[in-house]
Design a protein around this motif. Structure first.
Motif: not given
Length: 129
Positions: A1-18, A45-51
């Motif tokens: 993996x190259x160096x740089x920022x990794x975007x992590x899309x997570x469930x913001x309505x989940x207390x465990x995930x937070x 959508x910005x990252x080519x994914x669906x909800x």
């Protein structure tokens, strides 16, 4: 993996995930992880994914645009945060991958019953839909 920022899309309505995101950011010595709740308007959508894909699992997007789901995403993110990119190599081992995937799927299926904190989207309602 190259160096740089990794975007992590997570469930913001989940207390465990937070809670997991907070733990990960504490260990992110090089500020390589950028957590983004998938409830943020247009984020999947910005990252080519669906909800729907984001409702099922966490996603990591690496600097080169590679997308990783579930256990793979966690290992990419933890590897980036800790400076241990070899964790992704570990995931590719035939013995390790099915165990990691099964564990992730169990946690994902039960995340609502696991200990957490106040969900991100409750703390930042202006960022979530």
């Amino acid at each position: 993996m190259e160096k740089g920022e990794v975007i992590l899309l997570f469930d913001g309505r989940c207390g465990f995930c937070t809670r997991a995101i907070r733990w990960l950011k504490r260990w992110d010595r090089w500020d390589r992880i950028r957590p983004v709740p998938f409830q943020r308007p247009g984020a999947p959508e910005h990252y080519g994914l669906t909800r729907e894909a984001c409702e099922q699992a966490v996603w990591a997007i690496t600097p080169n645009g590679a997308r990783h789901r579930g256990a793979s995403a966690i290992l990419v993110a933890v590897g980036a945060a800790l400076g241990c990119p070899w964790l992704q190599t570990l995931y590719r081992l035939p013995v390790f991958r099915p165990i990691a995937d099964a564990l992730y799927e169990w946690v994902a299926a039960h995340r609502g019953r696991l200990p957490g904190v106040r969900p991100y989207c409750e703390e930042h309602p202006e960022e979530c839909t």
